[in-house]
Design a protein around this motif. Structure first.
Motif, PDB file in Angstrom:
ATOM      1  N   THR B 356      -8.662  17.311  11.250  1.00 37.93           N
ATOM      2  CA  THR B 356      -9.593  16.907  10.793  1.00 37.93           C
ATOM      3  C   THR B 356     -10.136  18.212   9.539  1.00 37.93           C
ATOM      4  O   THR B 356     -10.641  16.888   8.480  1.00 37.93           O
ATOM      5  N   LEU B 357     -10.051  19.057   9.442  1.00 32.90           N
ATOM      6  CA  LEU B 357     -10.200  19.968   8.520  1.00 32.90           C
ATOM      7  C   LEU B 357      -8.656  20.052   7.229  1.00 32.90           C
ATOM      8  O   LEU B 357      -9.591  19.939   6.639  1.00 32.90           O
ATOM      9  N   LEU B 358      -8.141  19.236   7.370  1.00 32.54           N
ATOM     10  CA  LEU B 358      -6.586  19.080   6.328  1.00 32.54           C
ATOM     11  C   LEU B 358      -7.636  18.262   5.863  1.00 32.54           C
ATOM     12  O   LEU B 358      -7.438  17.724   4.429  1.00 32.54           O
ATOM     13  N   THR B 359      -8.014  17.229   6.780  1.00 30.18           N
ATOM     14  CA  THR B 359      -8.461  15.777   5.530  1.00 30.18           C
ATOM     15  C   THR B 359      -9.604  15.718   5.153  1.00 30.18           C
ATOM     16  O   THR B 359      -9.729  14.844   3.750  1.00 30.18           O
ATOM     17  N   ILE B 360     -10.136  16.750   5.300  1.00 29.93           N
ATOM     18  CA  ILE B 360     -11.709  17.103   4.596  1.00 29.93           C
ATOM     19  C   ILE B 360     -11.408  17.851   3.047  1.00 29.93           C
ATOM     20  O   ILE B 360     -11.747  17.334   1.776  1.00 29.93           O
ATOM     21  N   VAL B 361     -10.709  18.744   3.082  1.00 25.86           N
ATOM     22  CA  VAL B 361     -10.926  19.253   2.129  1.00 25.86           C
ATOM     23  C   VAL B 361      -9.893  19.080   0.882  1.00 25.86           C
ATOM     24  O   VAL B 361     -11.083  19.015  -0.040  1.00 25.86           O
ATOM     25  N   PRO B 362      -9.253  17.685   0.914  1.00 23.32           N
ATOM     26  CA  PRO B 362      -9.016  17.441  -0.283  1.00 23.32           C
ATOM     27  C   PRO B 362      -9.577  16.688  -0.733  1.00 23.32           C
ATOM     28  O   PRO B 362     -10.222  16.281  -2.416  1.00 23.32           O
ATOM     29  N   THR B 363     -10.209  15.268  -0.252  1.00 25.68           N
ATOM     30  CA  THR B 363     -11.668  14.784  -0.474  1.00 25.68           C
ATOM     31  C   THR B 363     -12.322  15.133  -1.353  1.00 25.68           C
ATOM     32  O   THR B 363     -13.262  14.407  -2.317  1.00 25.68           O
ATOM     33  N   TRP B 364     -12.985  16.892  -0.464  1.00 31.07           N
ATOM     34  CA  TRP B 364     -14.212  17.220  -1.462  1.00 31.07           C
ATOM     35  C   TRP B 364     -13.780  17.288  -2.832  1.00 31.07           C
ATOM     36  O   TRP B 364     -14.519  17.309  -2.933  1.00 31.07           O
ATOM     37  N   LYS B 365     -12.728  17.940  -2.944  1.00 24.66           N
ATOM     38  CA  LYS B 365     -11.984  18.129  -4.791  1.00 24.66           C
ATOM     39  C   LYS B 365     -12.646  17.162  -5.312  1.00 24.66           C
ATOM     40  O   LYS B 365     -12.541  17.255  -6.315  1.00 24.66           O
ATOM     41  N   VAL B 366     -11.631  15.761  -4.907  1.00 23.03           N
ATOM     42  CA  VAL B 366     -12.146  14.598  -5.566  1.00 23.03           C
ATOM     43  C   VAL B 366     -13.437  13.816  -5.679  1.00 23.03           C
ATOM     44  O   VAL B 366     -14.506  13.311  -6.404  1.00 23.03           O
ATOM     45  N   ALA B 367     -14.115  13.930  -3.511  1.00 22.04           N
ATOM     46  CA  ALA B 367     -15.399  13.563  -4.368  1.00 22.04           C
ATOM     47  C   ALA B 367     -16.753  14.314  -5.549  1.00 22.04           C
ATOM     48  O   ALA B 367     -17.753  13.847  -5.941  1.00 22.04           O
TER      49      ALA B 367
END
Lengths: 99, 377
Positions: B356-367
């Motif tokens: 779950t954490l792994l999917t959030i981190v890169p999205t945060w970079k894009v978001a």
């Protein structure tokens, strides 16, 4: 039409109930049968003085794991390599490890 | 209520988004569930076997005394019984006669043994259920044995040990002392080892030391060492199987990390559009959080349930091949169904949380990037 979130939450609920049933109810239902078998196994171990589980019957040091000596995996001569598959799954017996 | 409705709306959106890339996400879910299935199967199986070994072997002899010659287990003279019997604290000493018999026709190893009291005649043996299962055709209900000096003998077989004791008795063939000596060639006056009963278990260490002092060529093995051997064998944290599975788990996390960090152009555009139509960064992260939860929680439930069924209903069939190795005979056994909540919690935190954490981190970079930049890119 059912909302996707509703369908998913129902799936989670069913899965959770199945898991809880398996973890908490199934052991209770199986207990009587299991205990009957366990008593027989304990009786046999006591009566015959058994020391090991009959899990790996291919090699003598894994069949009677607790009775093995340090050299038994290497068979009968110094260059013989330990070669039974179960030998890679087991650790040497406790009394040899602590030496 | 508003908060709940808002989260459900996120969940609806996430599920639709996942369904648009269903082949990719379903294959991810299957691999993820398979990894959890393997890990939980190993954990359930080793835990159950460890408990079984502890419960069954607590009735083993308090101490086994072997004679060691040239570093190897050797035959022990029965005269040693008297010397050990004289040690204060021992209640009984009994020579044990046991050995192995290889049956060439079935290419199987069996354990032959002499019980303390054997009620059958010399030409009869009592067998474990696995023996008759693997021996091959019997001649008029008799087993063909070859003695140590090449003589052929036929012994009548009766199965007195049922399937329920297979885990300790599958390969056992019990016989009278004279038949055993005839087959194995162990001379009179010798045994394989001695089993010693001790009055007070707390004195076992002292009795062991006294035994070694009185008989320096012997090696005593205490019951607690026998049990500890099996505990360490089935300790999932120390087992080799879990080491191998850690490799699989790491490979999966690299795959998940790669998938998560390399967001596809489609996903990036989706995030850009969402931000463009007014979603906050926190909303995008919440959506991705739900995406991680949906995949990892579903995989967790599917994997754990399948593992439970595999271990406790199907007797861990997938592991049979690995445990069997080259052996022909494998016991039939059903394990006591029990799941340690601590192990289940560890499994949950090792699989669901990291993904779950792994999917959030890169999205945060894009978001956090400007929406027009993301869409133009």
């Amino acid at each position: 039409m059912v909302r996707k979130s509703t369908a998913y939450l129902i799936f989670l609920l069913v899965a959770g109930l199945v898991m809880a049933g398996l973890i908490f109810m199934h052991p209770r239902l199986q207990m009587v049968d299991y205990e009957r078998g366990l008593v027989k196994r304990q009786h046999l171990v006591r009566e015959l003085g058994l020391t090991d589980l009959c899990l790996f019957t291919e090699a003598r040091y894994t069949r009677h794991l607790s009775q093995a000596d340090l050299h038994s995996p290497f068979q009968d001569y110094p260059m013989a390599l330990e070669h039974f598959p179960s030998g890679s799954l087991v650790l040497p017996p406790e009394h040899l490890l602590k030496r | 209520m508003i908060w709940i409705e808002r989260q459900r709306a996120f969940l609806d959106f996430t599920l639709s988004s996942l369904w648009r890339r269903k082949v990719r996400n379903l294959s991810l879910l299957m691999i993820y569930a398979l990894i959890i299935f393997l890990l939980s199967s190993v954990i359930f199986f080793t835990h159950a076997l460890r408990k079984e070994a502890e419960s069954v072997l607590k009735d083993s002899p308090e101490m086994i005394v072997q004679r060691v010659v040239g570093g190897r287990h050797s035959l022990i003279p029965i005269s040693y019984v008297e010397k050990i019997d004289q040690i204060r604290g021992t209640s009984s000493v009994r020579p044990r006669l046991w050995g192995y018999y290889f049956h060439p026709a079935s290419k199987t190893n069996y354990t032959i043994m002499v019980p303390e009291e054997f009620s059958q005649p010399d030409d009869t043996v009592e067998t474990g259920a696995g023996v008759l299962r693997t021996w091959g055709p019997l001649w008029k209900g008799k087993l063909y044995f070859k003695t140590h000096d090449g003589e052929a003998i036929l012994l009548k077989a009766i199965n007195t040990m049922g399937d329920e004791t297979d885990l300790v008795s599958a390969d056992l063939i019990l016989m009278s002392e004279s038949t055993f000596r005839k087959i194995s060639g162990i001379p009179e006056g010798y045994a394989n080892d001695l089993s010693v009963n001790i009055r007070n278990e707390r004195e076992s260490q002292t009795i062991m030391m006294k035994t070694v002092k009185a008989l320096p060529d012997t090696r005593p093995i205490l019951k607690k060492e026998i049990i500890r051997t099996y505990i360490s064998l089935f300790d999932w944290r120390g087992g080799y199987v879990i080491v191998l599975l850690w490799g699989a788990l790491l490979a999966f996390f690299i795959f998940a990390w790669d998938k998560a960090t390399g967001l596809s152009a489609e996903e990036k555009t989706e995030i850009g559009i969402l931000k463009g139509i007014g979603w906050d960064t926190s909303d995008v992260l919440m959506m991705k959080f739900w995406e991680g939860v949906v995949i990892s929680l579903s995989a967790f439930f599917l994997g754990v349930i399948a593992a439970y069924v595999h271990v406790y209903f199907a007797s861990a069939t997938f592991f049979e091949h690995a445990l069997k190795g080259w052996s022909i005979l494998y016991p039939k056994f059903s394990l006591r169904p029990s799941v340690n909540p601590y192990q289940l919690a560890i499994l949950f935190f090792l699989t669901v949380v990291p993904y779950t954490l792994l999917t959030i981190v890169p999205t945060w970079k894009v978001a956090i990037t400007e929406p027009d930049l993301v869409m133009r890119h």
